[in-house]
Design a protein around this motif. Sequence first.
Motif, PDB file in Angstrom:
ATOM      1  N   SER A 175      17.231  38.689 -48.151  1.00 48.96           N
ATOM      2  CA  SER A 175      15.921  38.013 -48.218  1.00 48.96           C
ATOM      3  C   SER A 175      15.192  37.934 -46.867  1.00 48.96           C
ATOM      4  CB  SER A 175      16.073  36.626 -48.835  1.00 48.96           C
ATOM      5  OG  SER A 175      16.613  36.735 -50.125  1.00 48.96           O
ATOM      6  N   GLN A 213      23.153  44.179 -51.255  1.00 48.08           N
ATOM      7  CA  GLN A 213      22.070  43.688 -52.119  1.00 48.08           C
ATOM      8  C   GLN A 213      20.893  44.658 -52.054  1.00 48.08           C
ATOM      9  OE1 GLN A 213      21.207  39.689 -50.668  1.00 48.08           O
ATOM     10  NE2 GLN A 213      22.571  38.813 -52.202  1.00 48.08           N
ATOM     11  N   GLU A 215      17.052  43.888 -52.179  1.00 44.79           N
ATOM     12  CA  GLU A 215      15.987  42.894 -52.228  1.00 44.79           C
ATOM     13  C   GLU A 215      14.716  43.600 -52.681  1.00 44.79           C
ATOM     14  OE1 GLU A 215      17.002  39.935 -51.166  1.00 44.79           O
ATOM     15  OE2 GLU A 215      15.121  38.833 -51.327  1.00 44.79           O
ATOM     16  N   PHE A 253      16.185  28.602 -56.335  1.00 46.83           N
ATOM     17  CA  PHE A 253      16.356  29.111 -54.974  1.00 46.83           C
ATOM     18  C   PHE A 253      15.291  28.432 -54.113  1.00 46.83           C
ATOM     19  CE2 PHE A 253      17.717  32.569 -57.781  1.00 46.83           C
ATOM     20  CZ  PHE A 253      19.007  32.781 -57.322  1.00 46.83           C
ATOM     21  N   THR A 256      11.870  30.537 -53.916  1.00 47.58           N
ATOM     22  CA  THR A 256      11.070  30.944 -55.083  1.00 47.58           C
ATOM     23  C   THR A 256      10.795  29.752 -55.989  1.00 47.58           C
ATOM     24  OG1 THR A 256      13.156  31.663 -56.061  1.00 47.58           O
ATOM     25  CG2 THR A 256      11.681  33.394 -55.257  1.00 47.58           C
ATOM     26  N   SER A 280      15.970  35.843 -58.799  1.00 47.34           N
ATOM     27  CA  SER A 280      14.581  36.289 -58.610  1.00 47.34           C
ATOM     28  C   SER A 280      13.640  35.108 -58.783  1.00 47.34           C
ATOM     29  CB  SER A 280      14.237  37.367 -59.633  1.00 47.34           C
ATOM     30  OG  SER A 280      14.193  36.798 -60.926  1.00 47.34           O
ATOM     31  N   ALA A 302       9.880  38.211 -56.070  1.00 52.67           N
ATOM     32  CA  ALA A 302      10.965  38.754 -55.249  1.00 52.67           C
ATOM     33  C   ALA A 302      12.240  38.722 -56.067  1.00 52.67           C
ATOM     34  CB  ALA A 302      11.130  37.924 -53.983  1.00 52.67           C
ATOM     35  N   TRP A 303      13.174  39.570 -55.697  1.00 49.70           N
ATOM     36  CA  TRP A 303      14.524  39.436 -56.269  1.00 49.70           C
ATOM     37  C   TRP A 303      15.553  39.934 -55.287  1.00 49.70           C
ATOM     38  CZ3 TRP A 303      11.752  43.352 -59.356  1.00 49.70           C
ATOM     39  CH2 TRP A 303      12.118  44.666 -59.051  1.00 49.70           C
TER      40      TRP A 303
HETATM   41  N1  DAH Z   1      19.003  35.764 -51.686  1.00 54.67           N
HETATM   42  C1  DAH Z   1      19.580  35.324 -52.930  1.00 54.67           C
HETATM   43  C2  DAH Z   1      21.091  35.363 -52.809  1.00 54.67           C
HETATM   44  O1  DAH Z   1      21.605  36.041 -51.974  1.00 54.67           O
HETATM   45  C3  DAH Z   1      19.178  36.214 -54.042  1.00 54.67           C
HETATM   46  C4  DAH Z   1      17.710  36.081 -54.343  1.00 54.67           C
HETATM   47  C5  DAH Z   1      17.274  35.151 -55.255  1.00 54.67           C
HETATM   48  C6  DAH Z   1      16.782  36.879 -53.706  1.00 54.67           C
HETATM   49  C7  DAH Z   1      15.938  35.009 -55.559  1.00 54.67           C
HETATM   50  C8  DAH Z   1      15.439  36.753 -53.986  1.00 54.67           C
HETATM   51  C9  DAH Z   1      15.026  35.816 -54.934  1.00 54.67           C
HETATM   52  O2  DAH Z   1      14.510  37.499 -53.412  1.00 54.67           O
HETATM   53  O3  DAH Z   1      13.716  35.721 -55.212  1.00 54.67           O
HETATM   54  O4  DAH Z   1      21.753  34.734 -53.584  1.00 54.67           O
END
Ligand code: DAH
Length: 335
Positions: A175, A213, A215, A253, A256, A280, A302-303
């Motif tokens: 992220s 990951q 992203e 999160f 978000t 996400s 975002a995810w």
């Molecule tokens: N960064 C989070 C994690 O590592 C995963 C994540 C969740 C990324 C929501 C994102 C998001 O961009 O919008 O668990």
Amino acid sequence: MKQEIAQIKQQIKNYTISSSDELEAFRLQFLSKKGSIQELFKFMKKIPKKEKAAFGKSLNELKKLAQNTFDQAKVAQSDTHTVLLSAKDDISLTSLSLPVGSVHPLTKTLQEMKNIFYRLGFNIADGPEVEDDFHNFTALNFPPNHPARDTQDTFFIRKDENPTIPDLVLRTHTSPVQIRLMEKQAPPIRSIMPGRVYRNEAVSPKSYFLFHQVEALYVDQHVSVADLKESLITFVKLMYGSDVIYRLRPSYFPFTEPSLEMDIWWGSKTNGKWLEILGSGMVDPNVFMASGVDPEQYSGFAWGMGVERIAILKYGISDIRIFYDNDIRFLNQFI
Ligand code: DAH
């Protein structure tokens, strides 16, 4: 006479020439001045006039046969054949197989993911694996005492009592690359950010201290939750086939609002379980402000997807540690 011609013809046909010595012996026997064919030519004079033409013709044919046989054998003797045949090698044996490398299943999975996102119009962005506290946490709206900052989860590279010296960490997620991207590029943004992340977790079949990951960040005017859902559903259908069973769940999160998680059904219809593959959501206005993007003008989604999770589902793997063992028996299955 006819009988003799037939006899020599048969001899030529039966002759095996498998070495240069045999080739020379053949030449002497049939093609030299003292060879058997030349001997027959001497009888020409004694043949009655009427039969001369026919006799001459069959002798010439015989000579031609001998010459062709000789020429072909000579070609076969040249190049490697000479070596192979004279050394009595068995050329019918199969060659030794050379070891062939394979593409690591994580690389393969990542490549497939990238291909899907290229098709959906995403480009690729990159960021550092050693991050400062601001990009890994603060800009992503983590409150100061959030448990994820705890040393339980984070590998600290530098942690100083002096608050003016920023902490350095091994990034715990991809992220922070979102922040770096928005800092240097104005919207519209549509990027994926693949990379390694690190967590100070006990190693078990389900968790490892390093993983990958992908992203994603999409920022523009009027981006909605519907766009996010559509992108995620398109992705899982392209990755696993249109009959994939998935669900989207509300989640939380810091960066978000609202947040969603996506699970994929793993196993048979009757005997299986949900496996989470990503988090996400819609980018929180605080994150926009920390990165210099106006939340009044733009929205975005975002995810963060777990590449190991995606690969586990794709290939039916039950232990995450096997990705890092470098066991050739495992890797060879991905040739
Ligand atoms: N960064 C989070 C994690 O590592 C995963 C994540 C969740 C990324 C929501 C994102 C998001 O961009 O919008 O668990």
